[in-house]
Structure formats: C-alpha cells, structure tokens
Design a protein around this motif. Structure first.
Motif, short mmCIF file in Angstrom:
data_model
loop_
_atom_site.label_atom_id
_atom_site.label_comp_id
_atom_site.label_asym_id
_atom_site.label_seq_id
_atom_site.Cartn_x
_atom_site.Cartn_y
_atom_site.Cartn_z
N THR A 69 66.18 -32.10 -26.97
CA THR A 69 65.87 -30.73 -26.79
C THR A 69 66.33 -29.66 -27.82
OG1 THR A 69 65.10 -32.14 -25.03
CG2 THR A 69 64.26 -29.74 -25.03
N VAL A 70 64.78 -29.19 -27.76
CA VAL A 70 64.16 -27.53 -28.63
C VAL A 70 63.92 -26.68 -27.61
CG1 VAL A 70 65.82 -28.60 -31.32
CG2 VAL A 70 63.66 -28.14 -30.50
N LEU A 71 64.13 -24.80 -28.16
CA LEU A 71 63.45 -24.31 -27.87
C LEU A 71 63.45 -23.11 -28.44
CD1 LEU A 71 61.90 -22.69 -25.12
CD2 LEU A 71 64.41 -21.29 -24.98
N ASP A 72 61.86 -23.40 -28.99
CA ASP A 72 61.27 -22.36 -30.36
C ASP A 72 61.42 -21.49 -29.79
OD1 ASP A 72 60.32 -22.62 -33.15
OD2 ASP A 72 59.17 -21.30 -32.04
N PHE A 73 62.23 -20.14 -31.02
CA PHE A 73 62.15 -19.11 -29.88
C PHE A 73 61.56 -18.10 -30.61
CE2 PHE A 73 65.93 -16.24 -28.25
CZ PHE A 73 66.11 -17.16 -27.22
N GLY A 74 59.84 -17.97 -30.26
CA GLY A 74 58.89 -17.08 -31.00
C GLY A 74 58.83 -17.54 -31.96
N THR A 75 58.97 -18.87 -32.75
CA THR A 75 58.05 -18.69 -34.29
C THR A 75 56.64 -18.33 -34.08
OG1 THR A 75 59.74 -19.97 -34.72
CG2 THR A 75 58.05 -20.24 -36.03
N ALA A 76 55.79 -18.73 -33.50
CA ALA A 76 55.02 -18.99 -33.34
C ALA A 76 54.52 -17.63 -32.41
CB ALA A 76 54.15 -20.42 -33.14
N GLY A 77 53.16 -17.50 -32.74
CA GLY A 77 52.52 -15.67 -31.90
C GLY A 77 50.67 -16.72 -31.20
N GLY A 78 50.25 -16.42 -30.69
CA GLY A 78 48.91 -16.58 -30.08
C GLY A 78 47.71 -16.60 -31.05
N LEU A 79 47.89 -16.52 -32.64
CA LEU A 79 46.77 -16.75 -33.33
C LEU A 79 47.05 -17.65 -33.79
CD1 LEU A 79 46.79 -13.09 -34.67
CD2 LEU A 79 45.05 -13.77 -33.49
N ILE A 80 47.91 -18.61 -33.74
CA ILE A 80 48.63 -19.80 -34.75
C ILE A 80 49.55 -20.33 -34.09
CG2 ILE A 80 49.07 -18.47 -36.88
CD1 ILE A 80 52.31 -18.72 -36.83
N PHE A 81 49.18 -20.40 -32.37
CA PHE A 81 49.81 -21.27 -31.65
C PHE A 81 49.74 -22.77 -31.82
CE2 PHE A 81 52.23 -22.85 -28.05
CZ PHE A 81 53.73 -22.63 -27.99
N ASP A 82 48.10 -22.73 -31.80
CA ASP A 82 47.45 -23.99 -31.38
C ASP A 82 48.08 -24.90 -32.51
OD1 ASP A 82 45.51 -23.26 -29.85
OD2 ASP A 82 44.19 -23.37 -30.85
N GLY A 83 48.14 -24.49 -34.31
CA GLY A 83 48.88 -25.38 -34.72
C GLY A 83 50.23 -25.61 -34.36
N PHE A 84 51.11 -24.74 -34.37
CA PHE A 84 52.02 -25.25 -33.63
C PHE A 84 52.02 -26.38 -32.71
CE2 PHE A 84 56.39 -23.90 -31.25
CZ PHE A 84 57.33 -24.60 -31.70
N ARG A 85 51.41 -25.93 -31.54
CA ARG A 85 51.32 -27.60 -31.00
C ARG A 85 50.71 -28.61 -31.79
NH1 ARG A 85 49.68 -27.89 -24.85
NH2 ARG A 85 50.54 -30.00 -24.23
N GLN A 86 49.36 -28.71 -32.47
CA GLN A 86 49.68 -30.14 -32.81
C GLN A 86 50.19 -30.29 -34.03
OE1 GLN A 86 45.56 -28.97 -34.51
NE2 GLN A 86 45.10 -31.35 -36.30
N PHE A 87 50.63 -29.69 -34.70
CA PHE A 87 51.34 -30.08 -36.24
C PHE A 87 53.02 -29.99 -36.14
CE2 PHE A 87 48.18 -27.99 -37.93
CZ PHE A 87 47.19 -29.31 -38.41
N VAL A 88 53.51 -29.65 -34.12
CA VAL A 88 54.87 -29.75 -34.01
C VAL A 88 55.18 -30.30 -32.78
CG1 VAL A 88 57.40 -28.33 -33.92
CG2 VAL A 88 55.66 -27.80 -35.97
#
Length: 371
Positions: A69-88
């Motif tokens: 398990t990892v905690l991504d430490f704020g690589t994505a903000g609200g404008l790109i979080f949809d993509g972060f969710r979809q692809f990671v």
C-alpha cells in the motif's frame, strides 16, 4: 513476536496458528528464520508517471519491493485527479491512497522543467471550492489535503502563506487532515506549526534546510514538542533532499521520534539515496530503533491514519492478506543521506516474499545506485 503459521484463504488472513498444529493447504511456504509482517505501507510516494515529472510506477517500484500500500503525497490536484484515478489508482496492483494537492494543476512543473514554475506560482490554481469538489468526488481514496510550502515554487515565497491558508480552509471544509511540506520555506517553522491541528501531518521532519524543526544548534524548537503532544504527527519523507544524519541523530537523542517512515520515493531518487522503502527502514534500524517499532511505523501507524486499521497494517484474522516476508542480513551496508553523507550499517532488511490480497507477487532486486 513469536513463531507462528499464517493461514491465508480467499485473500484474507484465515488463522494464526501455533507452528505444531497440522495444516491442510494447497500450498505452503517455509519462512523459518524470517519475519512475516503485514504488507509494508509507504506513507509518502509520488506515483503518477507520464504526467508528473516526479511520478513513478507503483507496481514496479513499490509492490515489487515489498510495499503493498502507498500513499501518494499530493502528486495530483483537483484538475487532474480524474486522470490519476483512472490510470493509477484504479489500475495498479498496489493499493494506492492519495492526498489532494491544494493546487489544482498538481505537480506537473518544478525547478528543472520548462517552464520552471512551481504549483503555488499562480494562486488562481489554489481554488478551495474546486479542491473540495474534487475531494467529494473521490472521497473513498483521498486521505488528506497537501500543500508544499517552498520559496522557489511560490513566486519567491510571496504566495506561501496564502497557499497554506487555503489548504487549511480546504482541509477544514472536507474534515480531512492537513499535510504540509516545510523544507526550504520562507515561512518560519512556528508559522507552519501553528497552522497544524491534531491528526495533521508535517513531513520531511529531518531536513536541514530553511524552516527545519531544530535551531542552528540542532535543538528542537519548543513548538515542535508542544504540537507533537497535542497530536500533530510527523513523517520522515526522506526524499532527494530531506534526510540529514546530522539532524536525525540529535533529534532522536532529544526524544523525538517520527510517526511514519515514509520514503518520498519519486523519479529523482529511485537510484539513490532512497532506492525503496526498506532502505529507509534500514536507516532507522541503524540508528537504534527496534525491529518491532520500525515495522509498526511502516504498517500499523500508517493504516490507522488512513482509517484502515482493521484491513491493512495487521495480521489479525479477517484482515486483507497483504503480507511481506523479510530477512535481516548482517554485514556492512552503506547508507547515504540526502546530503551525500554515508554511514555503514551492520544490518539490513531484505525482502524475500510479498503477497497482495493473498496472491504472491514477484520481487525485484534493489535498484542499482546512480553512477
């Protein structure tokens, strides 16, 4: 802390048995002389490759090195979080939780990119309402609000205080913890610490740059002790530039201990000085932290902060069968801090096996050091 047999069924821990008890199983694995621990949790990584210049693949760099398990430490903000969710988040074998960066554009630019603009350079991106909306859309995987207080990513420090204030506002609005990066801030550590409340996290607690937790004589600032007693928590966040032996030892000698042993693994340090989470764990084993405490601060304490104490970070019956098998080797092992100072350790952890939800995953060797 005993000899036991761990039984796994349907992706969960089915039983913890005395070693002499007979077991009927489709497959058994002899781990005699090794440590069977909950799947390691790296509290601080950046895993959005291809979008962020910091981003790495979590399966290749974390899961393959014993981190389930990892905690991504704020690589994505609200404008790109949809993509972060979809692809990671939704595709990785590694379990990925995340902090939401207050700056909507995320970590897509930095000091060595063109343009070399940090995320607080334009406060128009730090839209509290937009951040809150993004959190509500992805609340099942967002654990907190993140802000980096750094002079060189915030228009020469002009926007740091306001960026911090907006991050506090977003954290309050979402009822999530606030997580702050203070290294190289133009603000005082007192200013930042006064913003933090119980349950919030200050990362990079052992850096030796501006806005550090000790004075020039490496004495802890009183407000650090006060806030820790109140319930503010501290993450190592080793990284490329935030772990100095000359700060670590005096802080530990003064009774300061970090709550989380996050590596801050990202694209700039996979070949040193960080390499992987277990190398960060080696460093705390080296400075005298006990094996149970090293493991606890990279499993159970992280799981509790994530609100998942019954599911991960534990080997209790019914928990997810995320399991890491470690061995402690003796010898001489160089450990280099973020300032280029090397100490020689006598012991190190070696990852022998890793299971994610009961399925064994392949282990990769520790990355080679940079030339």
């Amino acid at each position: 802390n005993d000899r036991r047999t761990v039984a796994i069924q349907n992706g969960h821990v089915a039983a913890i048995l005395d070693p002499g008890m007979p077991v009927v199983a489709k497959q058994t694995l002899d781990c005699s002389g090794q440590l069977i621990v909950p799947g390691l949790i790296d509290f601080h990584v950046h895993v959005f490759p291809g979008i962020s210049n910091f981003g790495i693949d979590p399966d290749e760099t974390c899961l393959a090195r014993g981190v389930t398990t990892v905690l991504d430490f704020g690589t994505a903000g609200g404008l790109i979080f949809d993509g972060f969710r979809q692809f990671v988040i939704d595709t990785a074998k590694t379990r990925v939780k995340a902090l939401m960066l207050i700056a909507g554009q995320g970590l897509i630019s930095s000091n060595d990119t063109k343009p070399a603009l940090g995320e607080l350079w334009d406060l128009a991106y730090c839209d509290v309402e937009g951040c809150v909306e993004a959190v509500e859309k992805h609340r099942d995987c967002v654990a907190g609000i993140k802000v980096r207080c750094m002079e060189d990513i915030s228009h020469g420090g002009l926007n740091e205080a306001e960026g911090l204030r907006r991050a506090r506002e977003a954290a309050d609005a979402t009822k999530l913890p606030l997580v702050v990066h203070p290294a190289n801030s133009s603000l005082s550590i007192q200013h930042i610490m006064e913003t933090l409340r119980p349950g919030d996290v200050l990362t990079h607690c052992f850096h030796d740059k501006n806005c550090k937790l000790v004075d020039d004589a490496t004495k802890l600032w009183p407000i650090v002790r006060e806030k820790q007693k109140e319930g503010v928590q501290f993450d190592v966040g080793h990284g490329w530039g935030s772990f100095a032996w000359r700060v670590v030892r005096p802080m530990l000698d003064q009774g300061f201990e970090p709550d989380f042993l996050g590596s801050d693994l990202h694209a700039y340090n996979t070949n040193g000085p960080v390499f992987d989470l277990v190398t960060t764990l080696d460093k705390f084993l080296h400075v005298g932290m006990s094996v149970p405490e090293v493991i606890r601060r990279s499993t159970a304490t992280c799981a509790k902060w994530l609100g998942m104490a019954d599911e991960i970070g534990t080997l209790q019956v019914g928990a997810c069968a995320d399991i890491t098998v470690l061995e402690i080797e003796s010898g001489e092992f160089p450990l280099t801090d973020s300032e280029g100072v090397t100490e020689i350790a006598q012991r190190q952890f070696v990852v022998r096996q890793c299971f994610r939800a009961g399925r064994r995953v392949g282990i990769s060797p520790k990355p080679a050091p940079m030339p």
